[in-house]
Design a protein around this motif. Sequence first.
Motif, PDB file in Angstrom:
ATOM      1  N   GLY A  12      -0.594   0.621  -7.008  1.00  0.00           N
ATOM      2  CA  GLY A  12       0.406   1.433  -7.704  1.00  0.00           C
ATOM      3  C   GLY A  12       0.415   2.876  -7.223  1.00  0.00           C
ATOM      4  N   THR A  13       0.921   3.753  -8.075  1.00  0.00           N
ATOM      5  CA  THR A  13       1.014   5.179  -7.757  1.00  0.00           C
ATOM      6  C   THR A  13      -0.376   5.742  -7.567  1.00  0.00           C
ATOM      7  N   PRO A  14      -0.636   6.579  -6.589  1.00  0.00           N
ATOM      8  CA  PRO A  14       0.232   7.314  -5.680  1.00  0.00           C
ATOM      9  C   PRO A  14       0.382   6.678  -4.296  1.00  0.00           C
ATOM     10  N   TYR A  15       0.096   5.396  -4.159  1.00  0.00           N
ATOM     11  CA  TYR A  15       0.128   4.741  -2.847  1.00  0.00           C
ATOM     12  C   TYR A  15       1.535   4.258  -2.515  1.00  0.00           C
ATOM     13  N   THR A  16       1.911   4.424  -1.236  1.00  0.00           N
ATOM     14  CA  THR A  16       3.213   3.989  -0.763  1.00  0.00           C
ATOM     15  C   THR A  16       3.039   3.347   0.613  1.00  0.00           C
ATOM     16  N   ILE A  17       4.094   2.705   1.074  1.00  0.00           N
ATOM     17  CA  ILE A  17       4.126   2.166   2.430  1.00  0.00           C
ATOM     18  C   ILE A  17       5.002   3.104   3.253  1.00  0.00           C
ATOM     19  N   THR A  18       4.490   3.503   4.396  1.00  0.00           N
ATOM     20  CA  THR A  18       5.256   4.340   5.318  1.00  0.00           C
ATOM     21  C   THR A  18       4.966   3.874   6.740  1.00  0.00           C
ATOM     22  N   THR A  19       5.742   4.346   7.684  1.00  0.00           N
ATOM     23  CA  THR A  19       5.539   3.991   9.087  1.00  0.00           C
ATOM     24  C   THR A  19       4.968   5.190   9.834  1.00  0.00           C
ATOM     25  N   ILE A  20       3.824   4.982  10.476  1.00  0.00           N
ATOM     26  CA  ILE A  20       3.183   6.006  11.297  1.00  0.00           C
ATOM     27  C   ILE A  20       2.853   5.361  12.640  1.00  0.00           C
ATOM     28  N   ASN A  22       4.681   3.713  14.685  1.00  0.00           N
ATOM     29  CA  ASN A  22       5.309   2.385  14.756  1.00  0.00           C
ATOM     30  C   ASN A  22       4.545   1.291  14.013  1.00  0.00           C
ATOM     31  N   GLU A  23       3.690   1.649  13.070  1.00  0.00           N
ATOM     32  CA  GLU A  23       2.971   0.662  12.252  1.00  0.00           C
ATOM     33  C   GLU A  23       3.191   0.987  10.778  1.00  0.00           C
ATOM     34  N   ARG A  24       3.503  -0.042  10.008  1.00  0.00           N
ATOM     35  CA  ARG A  24       3.597   0.152   8.555  1.00  0.00           C
ATOM     36  C   ARG A  24       2.180   0.268   8.003  1.00  0.00           C
ATOM     37  N   VAL A  25       1.925   1.341   7.273  1.00  0.00           N
ATOM     38  CA  VAL A  25       0.584   1.627   6.762  1.00  0.00           C
ATOM     39  C   VAL A  25       0.647   1.975   5.281  1.00  0.00           C
ATOM     40  N   LEU A  26      -0.513   1.884   4.633  1.00  0.00           N
ATOM     41  CA  LEU A  26      -0.664   2.361   3.267  1.00  0.00           C
ATOM     42  C   LEU A  26      -0.904   3.856   3.348  1.00  0.00           C
ATOM     43  N   TYR A  27      -0.214   4.623   2.493  1.00  0.00           N
ATOM     44  CA  TYR A  27      -0.290   6.081   2.561  1.00  0.00           C
ATOM     45  C   TYR A  27      -0.544   6.646   1.174  1.00  0.00           C
ATOM     46  N   CYS A  28      -1.360   7.707   1.131  1.00  0.00           N
ATOM     47  CA  CYS A  28      -1.615   8.420  -0.119  1.00  0.00           C
ATOM     48  C   CYS A  28      -1.734   9.914   0.182  1.00  0.00           C
ATOM     49  N   ASN A  29      -0.899  10.697  -0.455  1.00  0.00           N
ATOM     50  CA  ASN A  29      -0.995  12.147  -0.361  1.00  0.00           C
ATOM     51  C   ASN A  29      -1.982  12.590  -1.445  1.00  0.00           C
ATOM     52  N   SER A  39      -4.602   1.551   7.996  1.00  0.00           N
ATOM     53  CA  SER A  39      -3.914   0.647   8.921  1.00  0.00           C
ATOM     54  C   SER A  39      -4.627  -0.701   8.972  1.00  0.00           C
ATOM     55  N   GLY A  40      -3.931  -1.677   9.546  1.00  0.00           N
ATOM     56  CA  GLY A  40      -4.514  -3.007   9.718  1.00  0.00           C
ATOM     57  C   GLY A  40      -4.146  -3.988   8.621  1.00  0.00           C
ATOM     58  N   LEU A  41      -3.237  -3.584   7.718  1.00  0.00           N
ATOM     59  CA  LEU A  41      -2.890  -4.447   6.593  1.00  0.00           C
ATOM     60  C   LEU A  41      -1.533  -5.128   6.710  1.00  0.00           C
ATOM     61  N   ASP A  42      -0.714  -4.744   7.672  1.00  0.00           N
ATOM     62  CA  ASP A  42       0.645  -5.267   7.767  1.00  0.00           C
ATOM     63  C   ASP A  42       0.653  -6.634   8.442  1.00  0.00           C
ATOM     64  N   ASN A  43      -0.018  -7.592   7.791  1.00  0.00           N
ATOM     65  CA  ASN A  43      -0.153  -8.941   8.335  1.00  0.00           C
ATOM     66  C   ASN A  43      -0.502  -9.898   7.197  1.00  0.00           C
TER      67      ASN A  43
END
Length: 90
Positions: A12-20, A22-29, A39-43
């Motif tokens: 949930g919040t504050p995690y989002t999916i973004t592209t860094i 050219n790979e979709r990654v989990l992101y948290c500010n 990285s390593g989860l887009d599978n």
Amino acid sequence: MNNLEKLVQELGTPYTITTIDNERVLYCNINQNYEIEVSGLDNMRAHPSIVVYVWQKSPKIKCVETLEGIHSTSLLADTLVELRHKYSLQ
């Protein structure tokens, strides 16, 4: 639904999916100075090869911590809580 989509739904919040890079990654500010990239989860792998990066955003962008060898989402969730706490205090 792949590993990344399942995990962002669980965390949930504050995690989002973004592209860094050219790979979709989990992101948290974390705050104005730090952010987390996972990285390593887009599978659909049963045991994904996960890498966590903590980036310093200010005063200049640089990777300040890298964690490899995380092979379960439960360990990843615990690691993310620890990292958010550690870097939110800085």
